[in-house]
Design a protein around this motif. Structure first.
Motif, PDB file in Angstrom:
ATOM      1  N   VAL A   1       0.920  -1.103   0.094  1.00 17.02           N
ATOM      2  CA  VAL A   1      -0.096   0.064   0.057  1.00 17.02           C
ATOM      3  C   VAL A   1       0.844   1.298   0.022  1.00 17.02           C
ATOM      4  N   GLY A   2       0.552   2.142  -1.139  1.00 20.19           N
ATOM      5  CA  GLY A   2       1.416   3.319  -1.052  1.00 20.19           C
ATOM      6  C   GLY A   2       2.016   3.177  -2.495  1.00 20.19           C
TER       7      GLY A   2
ATOM      8  N   ARG B   1      -3.155   5.230  -3.994  1.00 24.00           N
ATOM      9  CA  ARG B   1      -4.332   5.904  -3.879  1.00 24.00           C
ATOM     10  C   ARG B   1      -4.452   7.319  -4.853  1.00 24.00           C
TER      11      ARG B   1
ATOM     12  N   VAL C   1       3.270   3.899   3.820  1.00 26.10           N
ATOM     13  CA  VAL C   1       2.577   5.224   3.571  1.00 26.10           C
ATOM     14  C   VAL C   1       3.053   6.301   4.116  1.00 26.10           C
TER      15      VAL C   1
ATOM     16  N   GLU D   1      14.490  13.375   3.350  1.00 28.75           N
ATOM     17  CA  GLU D   1      14.680  12.384   4.027  1.00 28.75           C
ATOM     18  C   GLU D   1      15.748  11.419   3.303  1.00 28.75           C
TER      19      GLU D   1
HETATM   20  P1  NDP Z   1       6.425   9.227   1.276  1.00 28.19           P
HETATM   21  O1  NDP Z   1       5.974   9.965   2.243  1.00 28.19           O
HETATM   22  O2  NDP Z   1       7.223   9.875   0.167  1.00 28.19           O
HETATM   23  O3  NDP Z   1       5.161   8.622   0.439  1.00 28.19           O
HETATM   24  C1  NDP Z   1       4.045   7.945   0.835  1.00 28.19           C
HETATM   25  C2  NDP Z   1       3.050   7.162   0.237  1.00 28.19           C
HETATM   26  O4  NDP Z   1       2.234   6.617   0.698  1.00 28.19           O
HETATM   27  C3  NDP Z   1       2.532   8.081  -0.833  1.00 28.19           C
HETATM   28  O5  NDP Z   1       2.266   7.485  -2.222  1.00 28.19           O
HETATM   29  C4  NDP Z   1       1.138   8.426  -0.525  1.00 28.19           C
HETATM   30  O6  NDP Z   1       0.127   8.827  -1.513  1.00 28.19           O
HETATM   31  C5  NDP Z   1       0.871   7.046   0.132  1.00 28.19           C
HETATM   32  N1  NDP Z   1      -0.115   6.915   1.019  1.00 28.19           N
HETATM   33  C6  NDP Z   1       0.003   8.031   2.433  1.00 28.19           C
HETATM   34  N2  NDP Z   1      -1.079   7.780   3.232  1.00 28.19           N
HETATM   35  C7  NDP Z   1      -1.717   6.629   2.669  1.00 28.19           C
HETATM   36  C8  NDP Z   1      -3.011   5.861   3.075  1.00 28.19           C
HETATM   37  N3  NDP Z   1      -3.557   6.330   4.158  1.00 28.19           N
HETATM   38  N4  NDP Z   1      -3.439   5.134   2.161  1.00 28.19           N
HETATM   39  C9  NDP Z   1      -2.825   4.927   1.215  1.00 28.19           C
HETATM   40  N5  NDP Z   1      -1.862   5.437   0.728  1.00 28.19           N
HETATM   41  C10 NDP Z   1      -1.305   6.243   1.461  1.00 28.19           C
HETATM   42  O7  NDP Z   1       6.724   7.931   2.037  1.00 28.19           O
HETATM   43  P2  NDP Z   1       7.803   6.741   1.620  1.00 28.19           P
HETATM   44  O8  NDP Z   1       7.548   5.900   2.919  1.00 28.19           O
HETATM   45  O9  NDP Z   1       7.665   6.192   0.482  1.00 28.19           O
HETATM   46  O10 NDP Z   1       9.283   7.471   1.877  1.00 28.19           O
HETATM   47  C11 NDP Z   1       9.689   8.337   3.007  1.00 28.19           C
HETATM   48  C12 NDP Z   1      11.130   8.933   2.679  1.00 28.19           C
HETATM   49  O11 NDP Z   1      12.127   7.908   2.570  1.00 28.19           O
HETATM   50  C13 NDP Z   1      11.152   9.389   0.891  1.00 28.19           C
HETATM   51  O12 NDP Z   1      10.657  10.583   0.902  1.00 28.19           O
HETATM   52  C14 NDP Z   1      12.565   9.355   0.936  1.00 28.19           C
HETATM   53  O13 NDP Z   1      13.226  10.586   1.032  1.00 28.19           O
HETATM   54  C15 NDP Z   1      13.251   8.104   1.797  1.00 28.19           C
HETATM   55  N6  NDP Z   1      13.454   7.129   0.982  1.00 28.19           N
HETATM   56  C16 NDP Z   1      14.547   7.198   0.037  1.00 28.19           C
HETATM   57  C17 NDP Z   1      14.801   6.231  -0.767  1.00 28.19           C
HETATM   58  C18 NDP Z   1      16.015   6.274  -1.950  1.00 28.19           C
HETATM   59  O14 NDP Z   1      16.766   7.369  -1.859  1.00 28.19           O
HETATM   60  N7  NDP Z   1      15.940   5.438  -2.924  1.00 28.19           N
HETATM   61  C19 NDP Z   1      14.254   4.856  -0.674  1.00 28.19           C
HETATM   62  C20 NDP Z   1      12.957   4.980   0.122  1.00 28.19           C
HETATM   63  C21 NDP Z   1      12.849   6.043   1.197  1.00 28.19           C
HETATM   64  P3  NDP Z   1      -0.355  10.223  -1.941  1.00 28.19           P
HETATM   65  O15 NDP Z   1       0.629  10.527  -3.003  1.00 28.19           O
HETATM   66  O16 NDP Z   1      -1.666   9.963  -2.597  1.00 28.19           O
HETATM   67  O17 NDP Z   1      -0.065  11.094  -0.772  1.00 28.19           O
END
Ligand code: NDP
Ligand code: FAD
Length: 530
Positions: free
Chosen positions: A231-232, A256, A321, A369
């Motif tokens: 999910v996400g 979503r 998420v 992040e």
């Molecule tokens: P993000 O905050 O970037 O993304 C969250 C995702 O979850 C979005 O797609 C969002 O959708 C979705 N979402 C949020 N709430 C819900 C919900 N209640 N139900 C369904 N979908 C939901 O988080 P990540 O956890 O992916 O990453 C966090 C940070 O970690 C990144 O910003 C990055 O900086 C770092 N990271 C870096 C990496 C790299 O350098 N390769 C790899 C992994 C992480 P919507 O867009 O609709 O809000």
């Protein structure tokens, strides 16, 4: 005599530079010169740099790192979930549950592809190759343990004390630390650097904490996740879905809204298309509403964008998420430290509203992040505080969070630096930018007749001098290529500079030296021939 004089001089200049804490009690009154709270990317870098700066001036500083972790999901204490990493060693998110295990899993998936393609290169490989999840996880965990060992020896060598305990502020110079056995002691320090990072979030739906996992558990799962719902649709979701598919798991991504919010959407959509072709299912416009257990699997109830309710069964549900900052548990609010939502509000010097308390990494409101930004900011911060050279020359060496390159390690890797196409249009207007693009097939893929024209490069320029303000690349070795381009962008590279650079043949990177199709031309941006 000379050493004493130099030491006094250094302390004086440092005190002058950090005007904010000139009225604070001298370090002699405290047990430590510096305590870093959080032993991840930012905390380790800050402590090591502080040590280096002071020791190079014959000062043996008293520095400690306080690091402690407890799993965020206190609901799920069930003994049948042995994969849950309740505690971890030095290194924080990146080492234990982030970049390191993720890159190994991604590489494991790529190796699967190499093996499949190996016969084209003359290797005699069986027609079906199996993957052993258990041995991958065991090797990943052993590798993580070896990194812990490296950090511990590094700390000992540098005489940086490692306190494995949870920290909480009692007053502006005092923290209380509590270890896993419940032993409590208080510690005082002249300065603090907070780098406590973030933890995965769970959505507020029935069954989420009881039955689902996050990326924190994925790398320690003792059994393959099998049919998995992710999910996400951001970094963590798409990366996890990508390597799980590559490791022969059946994966569905529940998205979503849009993929990779904030990134160039042209590129993000191409990643989704590529992943679909590789067997990942996408449920777009859907959100889960409830999870319940059914024997050994989980039944997920979800709604689509027309509000219709659906039900599907999975072996594993993975939430990706977003992440929540854990700094609010430090008792900082009572000291007057300001927050910006759940993140610590810092100025351009990474200083909080209490001048001798600083913060870096995922827990601040002005960063990104990412591991390298936490490391760079932590290191620069300690240089600013402790380096005599910077102090006397009045160099500020402020962390610059612009044009930070990044790579998303999806099956089609995505490297980017600078602005997305949609953001440049918004900022400069369509008529003031030029977008050069090309889709092509690397030699290795041509040879195996796979992924034709899936590798993609986009360079976004602004102004008459065509200054490059955005670089986007989808294809092999995206991180390696984008890192080099990031240096050029920092130096103000123009399209003319790219054109006058000689390429390295045969590579994918050489394509950036001969980009000539513009978005404006409407021509098909696909390369043919060598
Ligand atoms: P993000 O905050 O970037 O993304 C969250 C995702 O979850 C979005 O797609 C969002 O959708 C979705 N979402 C949020 N709430 C819900 C919900 N209640 N139900 C369904 N979908 C939901 O988080 P990540 O956890 O992916 O990453 C966090 C940070 O970690 C990144 O910003 C990055 O900086 C770092 N990271 C870096 C990496 C790299 O350098 N390769 C790899 C992994 C992480 P919507 O867009 O609709 O809000
Ligand atoms: P952390 O590394 O999270 O360290 C914080 C430490 O503080 C932790 O050990 C925590 O337990 C401890 N702590 C918290 N509260 C307390 C307390 N009260 N007392 C004592 N200790 C405490 N970034 C990249 O650049 N490239 C990648 O490829 C990448 N992949 C990622 C993949 C995943 C799955 C995830 C989750 C993240 C990824 N990241 C990646 C992001 C990267 O891991 C983080 O940006 C980075 O680790 C942040 O460093 P930090 O020092 O701010 O915090």
């Amino acid at each position: 005599m000379l050493v004493r004089f130099r030491r006094r001089h250094i302390l004086e200049t440092i005190r002058k530079y950090h005007k904010g804490d000139s009225n604070e009690q001298s370090s002699l009154k405290h047990q430590y010169d510096l305590v870093c709270i959080g032993g991840g990317s930012g905390g380790l870098a800050a402590a090591k740099r502080a040590h280096l700066e002071l020791q190079s001036r014959d000062i043996q500083p008293k520095i400690a790192i306080v690091d402690y972790r407890e799993h965020p999901n206190i609901v799920n204490t069930s003994p049948d979930r042995p994969e849950i990493n309740w505690r971890w060693g030095l290194g924080g998110t990146c080492t234990n549950v982030g970049c390191i295990p993720k890159k190994i899993m991604h590489t494991a998936a790529l190796y699967g592809e190499y093996v499949q393609n190996a016969s084209e290169f003359g290797w005699k490989v069986p027609s079906t190759v199996e993957h052993d999840w258990e041995s991958l996880v065991e090797n990943v965990q052993n590798h993580i343990r070896s990194i812990h060992f490296g950090y511990r020896s590094d700390m000992m060598l540098n005489k940086i004390e490692h306190i494995n305990a949870r920290a909480k502020f009692l007053d502006k110079h005092t923290i209380e630390v509590t270890d896993a056995k419940g032993n409590v002691k208080t510690i005082t320090s002249r300065r603090f650097i907070i780098a406590v990072g973030c933890m995965p979030k769970y959505p507020d739906i029935e069954g989420a904490k009881e039955y689902a996992i996050t990326s924190d558990e994925l790398f320690a799962l003792i059994k393959p996740p099998n049919k998995t719902l992710v999910v996400g649709a951001s970094y963590i979701a798409l990366e996890s879905a990508g390597y799980l598919s590559g490791l022969n798991q059946k994966v569905t991504v529940m998205m979503r809204s849009i993929p990779l919010r904030g990134f160039d959407q042209d590129c993000a959509q191409k990643i989704v298309e590529f992943m679909k072709e590789r067997g990942t299912t996408f449920k777009q416009g859907c959100v889960p509403t409830k999870i319940r257990k059914n024997k050994n699997s989980f039944v997920v109830e979800y709604v689509d964008d027309k509000n219709s309710v659906h039900v599907e069964e999975y072996d594993t549900v993975l939430f990706a998420v977003g992440r929540k900052c854990v700094a609010d548990e430090l008792g900082l609010q009572q000291l007057g430290v300001k927050f910006d939502n759940d993140k610590i509000d810092v100025n351009e010097f990474e200083q909080t509203s209490v001048p001798h308390i600083y913060a870096v990494g995922d827990c601040i409101n002005r960063g990104l992040e990412l591991t390298p930004t936490a490391i760079h900011a932590g290191s620069l911060l300690s240089r600013r505080i402790y380096s005599e050279e910077l102090v006397t020359k009045n160099h500020k060496h402020i962390m610059d969070y612009t044009n930070v390159p990044t790579t998303v390690f999806t099956p089609l890797e995505y490297g980017s630096c600078g602005m997305s196409e949609e953001d440049t249009i918004k900022k400069y207007g369509q008529d003031n930018i030029e977008v050069y693009l090309i889709g092509f097939t690397p030699l290795e893929h041509e040879f195996t007749h796979k992924d034709t024209n899936k590798t993609y490069m986009k360079v976004i320029c602004v102004g008459s001098e065509e200054k490059i303000i955005g670089f986007h690349y989808l294809g092999p070795n995206a991180g390696e290529i984008t890192q080099g381009v990031a240096v050029a962008i920092r130096l103000g590279v123009t399209k003319h500079d790219l054109d006058s650079t000689v390429g390295i043949h045969p590579t994918v990177a050489e394509e950036m030296t001969r980009l000539n199709i513009t978005r404006r031309s409407g021509l098909v941006a696909e390369k043919r021939g060598c």
